[in-house]
Design a protein around this motif. Sequence first.
Motif, short mmCIF file in Angstrom:
data_model
loop_
_atom_site.label_atom_id
_atom_site.label_comp_id
_atom_site.label_asym_id
_atom_site.label_seq_id
_atom_site.Cartn_x
_atom_site.Cartn_y
_atom_site.Cartn_z
N ASP A 37 0.85 -1.20 0.00
CA ASP A 37 0.00 0.00 0.00
C ASP A 37 0.88 1.25 0.00
O ASP A 37 1.39 1.67 1.03
CB ASP A 37 -0.91 -0.03 1.23
CG ASP A 37 -2.06 0.98 1.11
OD1 ASP A 37 -2.04 1.77 0.15
OD2 ASP A 37 -2.96 0.97 1.96
N ASN A 56 -2.15 -0.90 -3.96
CA ASN A 56 -3.33 -0.76 -3.12
C ASN A 56 -3.85 -2.15 -2.83
O ASN A 56 -4.01 -2.97 -3.75
CB ASN A 56 -4.39 0.08 -3.83
CG ASN A 56 -5.57 0.42 -2.93
OD1 ASN A 56 -6.18 -0.46 -2.33
ND2 ASN A 56 -5.88 1.70 -2.83
N CYS A 95 -2.81 2.58 -9.82
CA CYS A 95 -3.55 1.31 -9.77
C CYS A 95 -4.74 1.31 -10.72
O CYS A 95 -5.09 0.27 -11.28
CB CYS A 95 -4.06 1.06 -8.35
SG CYS A 95 -2.78 0.63 -7.17
#
Length: 728
Positions: A236, A269, A418
């Motif tokens: 992340d 993510n 992403c």
Amino acid sequence: MTTLSTKPKPSTLHTLTVDPLAPYNRVHSLLYSLGILALLYHHCTTFLAPPSFLSLLLFLADLVLAFMWGLVQPFRWRSVRRREFPDRLIDTVGRKNLPALDVFICTADPHKEPPMSVVSTALSVMAFDYPTDRLSVYISDDGGSEVTLFAFMEAAMFARYWLPFCRENGLQERSPEAYFSSSVGGNSDKMKAMYQSMKEKVESALQRGYVAGNDLIATPKELEIFKKWKGFTRRDHPSIIQVLLESSKDTDIMGDALPNLIYLSREKNINSPHHFKAGALNTLVRVSSIMTNAPVVLTLDCDMYSNDPQAPLRALCYLLDPAMASNLAYVQFPQHFQGLNEDDIYGGEVKRLFRINPRGVDGFSGPSYVGSNCFFDRRALHPSPLAPLSSHDASEPRDRGSLHLDSVLKRAHEVASCNYEVGTKWGSTIGFRYGSLVEDYHTGYRLHCEGWKSTFCDPERPAFVGDAPKNLNDALGQVKRWCIGFLEVAISKHNPLTFGIRNASLPVGLCYAYYAYWGSWCIPLTIYAFLPPLALTYQKRLFPEVFDPWFYLYVYLFLAAYITDLVDFLRAKGSIHRWWNDQRIWMVRGLTSHLFGTIQFALNHVGISTPGFNVTSKVIEEEQSERYDKGMFDFGIASPFFVILGTAAIVNLSSFVIGIARAARIEGVFNEMFLHLFLSGFIVVNCLPIYEAMFLRKDGGKMPGNVTLISILVAGFFYLIGYFMFII
């Protein structure tokens, strides 16, 4: 600026010769095919009348062996060898007109893939015998590691000295890690001291687990960069792009331009799929398209360093050939490995996958992509530009003075996010393909189905050299992952036996199907590992006795297969000892990697969660390394792989002893059960390292006691099953 439209004369750049043994291979294929048909007929008329569970198992084993043998035959129909002439390329095209080159290097875990090894790989390609103002090296760090970025900041400074040193001394081996570990490298004291200093700083950072806020930081700019890592996790974090060297601004100590060096860690993510290495490579394709947009792209594993500075020129001998360029997607170099012990006990060369089979399929549409050492024509990966890129034509490399522009970096961050791929064809028909753990195999296969071709380039001096797993469990785990990925393609709508044959050709479809069904080896190898020895123990004949005409068919099929394999191996510059270990590890993989990979794939397919992708460790302990160098198998951990190997070893050893004892006492048993005795004895000989690890060794590589105990208990269970199968 020059693109791949440069047109030298094709006949001057490379040659092709067909393997002189190709006609003999076709004759052998015909004779062996007749033998297989005879064997299947024998099964149907003898052991299946009336059919039994045991005869059906044996028939299934031979049927799968016949199926896999049939798939592998196109590799032997038209094997070719190529030779290229890079000096003629320079004479024809000129160094100033060579196309720009973008190099992609992927890393994912600094603890399993040491940053200094990745740095050495990058420095080796930065030192290519290639115009540095047309060379860009991209590092994709999927681990989001500040230590990896720190290592490349240090590498950028070291490159100012290393690249001139390579040119002045005419080095062929331009990886500092490899060079300084050799006897030649020991004579360069000043350069070695600089490298050692850099190495100590990076390894110190790795041991601490961080960089920011300690004495390793040299400048306020570095401190500012590493503040970005606060709160980052591997899964992340936002995208990070750092231009560490820029060709238009940075020079070495001799005043010559340095290649572009760009660090990238794409956005991660936990709620967005990242598609492992394929996703990282597609991000590199997009980011490089924004920043440099070279028409030629080299993908390289982080531990696969350049061993021949002329490798790009060799690839361009094909990519710039006007007779091939219109549909040539990539030029694949083989993978060679350093540090293998003398007899290569783990089969780390993987000669069939990386050298023998690619030459075979090169006679058709070309070899499959194997994930590293591959020069792509960017058009094959990304046929349309990411507009708007700049005022330049999309087919031209970007202006080297624009890499630090806010507009360029902003656009690069956008395509590294992403969400960029959502609703696009990335991973399906554009770029590296998703849907399989073996993104390399899947990508090459799909490109061939779309009409592209490839070429195998295997020069006398290995162009790239890397590290094979030296831990047996890691080596088997790597092959297990391949098997899962291959099966993912096999059950998809792109099955090579349907989609491949229809969209590429029959030979190409069969070649790709051979790998797609690679895991199927577990069926015959598991059956033959346990069924004949159990039958031997309970004196139930499965095969013809000596002097039965069918007995000689079995002898022919066994000897012809093994002799052919040996000849191929020796012609690929192997040795008899290495061939013996290669065929042994093939059986080991069948009982472990292929079996567990097939089971894991089946469980995943029905929705049962199993462990996912794991990076193969490139770190090896000192004691483990010493055992490996001595040719000793390492069974030092409690792995399920070793339980099944121990079980097979015990079953065959006990059955062989029982069979020999019975043959010595009872007349006629030897002739009646000869094939059973031979198979068990053959397996016993191959299992000698396992017996040694289970019962004789005392070092850290011995089989753990609990694994040995479980293997003995499971072997007893197999004998109990055999009692009900053969006696009751």
